[in-house]
Design a protein around this motif. Structure first.
Motif, PDB file in Angstrom:
ATOM      1  N   VAL A 285       0.833  -1.207   0.000  1.00  0.00           N
ATOM      2  CA  VAL A 285       0.000   0.000   0.000  1.00  0.00           C
ATOM      3  C   VAL A 285       0.866   1.254   0.000  1.00  0.00           C
ATOM      4  O   VAL A 285       0.605   2.214  -0.727  1.00  0.00           O
ATOM      5  CB  VAL A 285      -0.945  -0.006   1.220  1.00  0.00           C
ATOM      6  N   ALA A 286       1.926   1.268   0.816  1.00  0.00           N
ATOM      7  CA  ALA A 286       2.773   2.467   0.939  1.00  0.00           C
ATOM      8  C   ALA A 286       3.407   2.874  -0.377  1.00  0.00           C
ATOM      9  O   ALA A 286       3.580   4.067  -0.647  1.00  0.00           O
ATOM     10  CB  ALA A 286       3.858   2.225   1.988  1.00  0.00           C
ATOM     11  N   ASN A 287       3.756   1.900  -1.211  1.00  0.00           N
ATOM     12  CA  ASN A 287       4.405   2.207  -2.494  1.00  0.00           C
ATOM     13  C   ASN A 287       3.416   2.366  -3.644  1.00  0.00           C
ATOM     14  O   ASN A 287       3.828   2.491  -4.794  1.00  0.00           O
ATOM     15  CB  ASN A 287       5.414   1.109  -2.847  1.00  0.00           C
ATOM     16  N   SER A 288       2.129   2.392  -3.356  1.00  0.00           N
ATOM     17  CA  SER A 288       1.117   2.495  -4.410  1.00  0.00           C
ATOM     18  C   SER A 288       0.700   3.939  -4.642  1.00  0.00           C
ATOM     19  O   SER A 288       0.960   4.822  -3.820  1.00  0.00           O
ATOM     20  CB  SER A 288      -0.118   1.675  -4.022  1.00  0.00           C
ATOM     21  N   THR A 289       0.019   4.170  -5.762  1.00  0.00           N
ATOM     22  CA  THR A 289      -0.509   5.513  -6.025  1.00  0.00           C
ATOM     23  C   THR A 289      -1.641   5.851  -5.063  1.00  0.00           C
ATOM     24  O   THR A 289      -1.909   7.036  -4.827  1.00  0.00           O
ATOM     25  CB  THR A 289      -1.024   5.624  -7.472  1.00  0.00           C
ATOM     26  N   ILE A 290      -2.288   4.838  -4.499  1.00  0.00           N
ATOM     27  CA  ILE A 290      -3.330   5.089  -3.504  1.00  0.00           C
ATOM     28  C   ILE A 290      -2.747   5.857  -2.316  1.00  0.00           C
ATOM     29  O   ILE A 290      -3.319   6.843  -1.840  1.00  0.00           O
ATOM     30  CB  ILE A 290      -3.954   3.764  -3.013  1.00  0.00           C
TER      31      ILE A 290
END
Length: 563
Positions: A478-483
């Protein structure tokens, strides 16, 4: 207090275009009186008062000026410049406003317009910082501008106007909480202009303008319909014209501020530089941070919240890296090159993770720096090693004893003279952990399995007791996502120059997480476990699709932007 005009003491005079912009935003909220009293408590060369004078003259009201500054030369310059205005009276004095605001609590001014000085805790000194914090109800890493703002509030009449130009840090950092709460309690906030990375100052200041009207009685919270405007740099001036940057800066400032004042939307170009201008309303988040709200942002956030199961802070502890307060002693690249008698035993020399090696999913290279870490790594209770066990290490440390012993805060906390100020719990370093740099343009969260120690320019995650290790992989995905990037920009938006984000504890702990037992979350975990071993474009695309789906978005959906 004795302040000088040196940069370290926070003197950054207001550029003329920005002074004019602030004055023009203040005037519509000033209630005409028979005679208006206007104060600038940190007048510098008088630019703000000189800018508001012609705007006041357009209204036909009588007005008088009061100007304070600690710099006698600046006060004299202000007095000379204001003689050219139509003010009915000009009072310009060399005054310590912090002391003045403590002694004069009767509200007597109809308008305060100010660019207060920026002086951080470390420049103020610990004793002075604590004194100011106590007197003005501040906490955390305070800055002098916060005390100035509270002092100004005490002197404004009910119905009077505050035109504040200051650092935008207070919008989103924890140490700005008291100031945000005070402004919400004491004022009807009319407009906020986060001018961000617009380079309106010569110095590295990211400014915000706040226009507010003093309430008749304090209480309540800020009006959620407060207009909020934000400027973000999209691109720099082309390289071939960099030499002309100084020459063109004033023109660029004026063009950009004109665009903001006209409420222009989307992207504007000023002398080869591109800026995005957004308009919305003030959003005060669950953590008290001030940010920009718009229908598109609100829809995106509501949709995400429906699928949010918990936050990072619910399953882990987030910590900043070690703070030695004597890096020249404890941190080196050349330990092996020291004289053999002073070369600390290998067991105490630990690899140190710094922002230089950070990458997505895994570190880009092995640590170059190593830290002398004088603690027992396997002890459940933090314990220092004994001099007799490591004679070479202590021979080296004693060589620097004068410096290390001068750290009075170490002695005051009943610690050994050779200790690291913030060493954390040594036994925790051996566990699996997520690490990332404090400052970066894009997320660079990576998994560390080496047992290395994290340096003070980075943060790291330790899972709470009893929490499944799969949560660590889910957080990493999650931390490395565009979200995560969109969430950060929507809720916090603490950006420095060149679009660099601050990934501090207070922000990352609020990052959303889906249910670990969902099919999408299981897919994220499996994909991340592969990515930490070998990063490929195909795996990153698969991961991105899984994260989007986990929060209820189409895998092919574009990141949200106001159109």
């Amino acid at each position: 207090m004795q302040w000088t005009r040196e940069k370290q003491n926070g003197v950054h005079y207001t550029p003329a275009p920005l002074a004019q912009f602030l004055a023009q935003q203040v005037i519509p909220h000033v209630t005409p009186e028979r005679s208006l009293r206007i104060l600038d408590p940190a007048c510098g060369d008088g630019e703000l008062l000189c800018a508001i004078a012609p705007e006041l003259e357009k209204t036909g009201v009588r007005y008088s000026f009061t100007a304070f500054d600690m710099d006698a030369d600046a006060v004299a310059a202000t007095r000379r410049r204001l003689k050219l205005s139509d003010a009915s009276a000009v009072t310009a004095k060399t005054v310590d406003f912090i002391q003045y605001a403590q002694e004069r609590v009767r509200p007597s001014f109809d308008c305060v317009i100010s660019n207060p000085p920026y002086v951080r805790t470390q420049v103020l000194g610990g004793k002075k910082a604590r004194q100011i914090a106590e007197q003005f109800g501040l906490n955390g890493r305070i800055d002098l501008y916060q005390a100035f703002t509270i002092g100004m509030t005490r002197l404004i009449k009910p119905g009077g106007v505050l035109g504040l130009l200051t650092s935008n840090r207070f919008l989103s950092v924890k140490s700005g909480t008291a100031m945000r709460e005070m402004l919400s309690r004491e004022f009807d906030i009319k407009e906020v202009f986060d001018l961000g990375d617009s380079k309106l100052f010569e110095a590295a200041i990211l400014p915000v303008v706040v226009i507010a009207v003093k309430k008749s009685c304090s209480g309540g919270i800020a009006d959620f319909q407060t207009s909020f405007h934000r400027v973000s740099r999209e691109s720099d001036r082309p390289a071939e014209t960099q030499q002309q940057a100084q020459k063109n800066r004033s023109r660029t400032r004026q063009a950009l501020l004109n665009a903001v004042a006209r409420r222009n939307k989307r992207v504007v170009s000023c002398d080869g530089e591109r800026f995005r201008i957004e308009h919305g309303s003030l959003m005060i988040g669950d953590t008290g941070v001030w940010s920009l709200s718009s229908p598109a942002r609100d829809r995106w956030l509501r949709r995400l919240r429906k699928k949010q199961f918990c936050t990072f802070g619910d399953v882990c502890t987030i910590k900043v890296g070690i703070k030695t307060t004597a890096d020249n002693v404890f941190v080196r690249k050349d330990w092996s090159e020291l004289d053999a008698r002073l070369r600390p035993e290998r067991k105490l020399i630990r690899p140190l993770i710094t922002h230089q090696i950070a990458g997505r999913w895994s570190a880009e290279c092995d640590p170059e720096k190593h830290v002398l870490y004088p603690y027992k790594l396997k002890s459940d209770v933090r314990a220092t090693v004994k001099p007799g066990e490591f004679p070479r290490a202590f021979r080296y440390l004693r060589k620097h004893r004068q410096q290390l012993s001068s750290r009075q805060y170490i002695a005051n906390s009943n610690r050994e003279w050779f200790e690291i100020w913030v060493p954390h719990q040594p036994v925790d370093w051996a566990g699996l952990k997520i690490v990332w740099p404090d400052i970066s343009v894009e997320p660079k969260f990576f998994l560390d399995e080496s047992g290395a120690i994290v340096g003070g320019d980075s943060y790291w995650i330790k899972l709470n007791s009893g929490v499944s290790e799969d949560w660590l992989y889910l957080m990493l995905g999650v931390a490395n996502s565009t979200i995560a990037t969109e969430f950060y920009d929507t809720v916090f938006h603490n950006k420095l120059y060149a679009g660099r984000r601050r990934f501090m504890t207070q922000y990352v702990k609020e990052f959303p997480l889906p249910d670990l037992e969902s099919a999408e979350a299981r897919s994220i975990v499996r994909t991340v476990k592969k990515l930490v071993k070998k990063r490929t474009k195909a795996l990153e695309e698969r991961l991105e699709s899984a994260v989007q789906a986990a929060f209820g978005f189409s895998p092919r959906a574009e990141t949200r932007r106001d159109k």
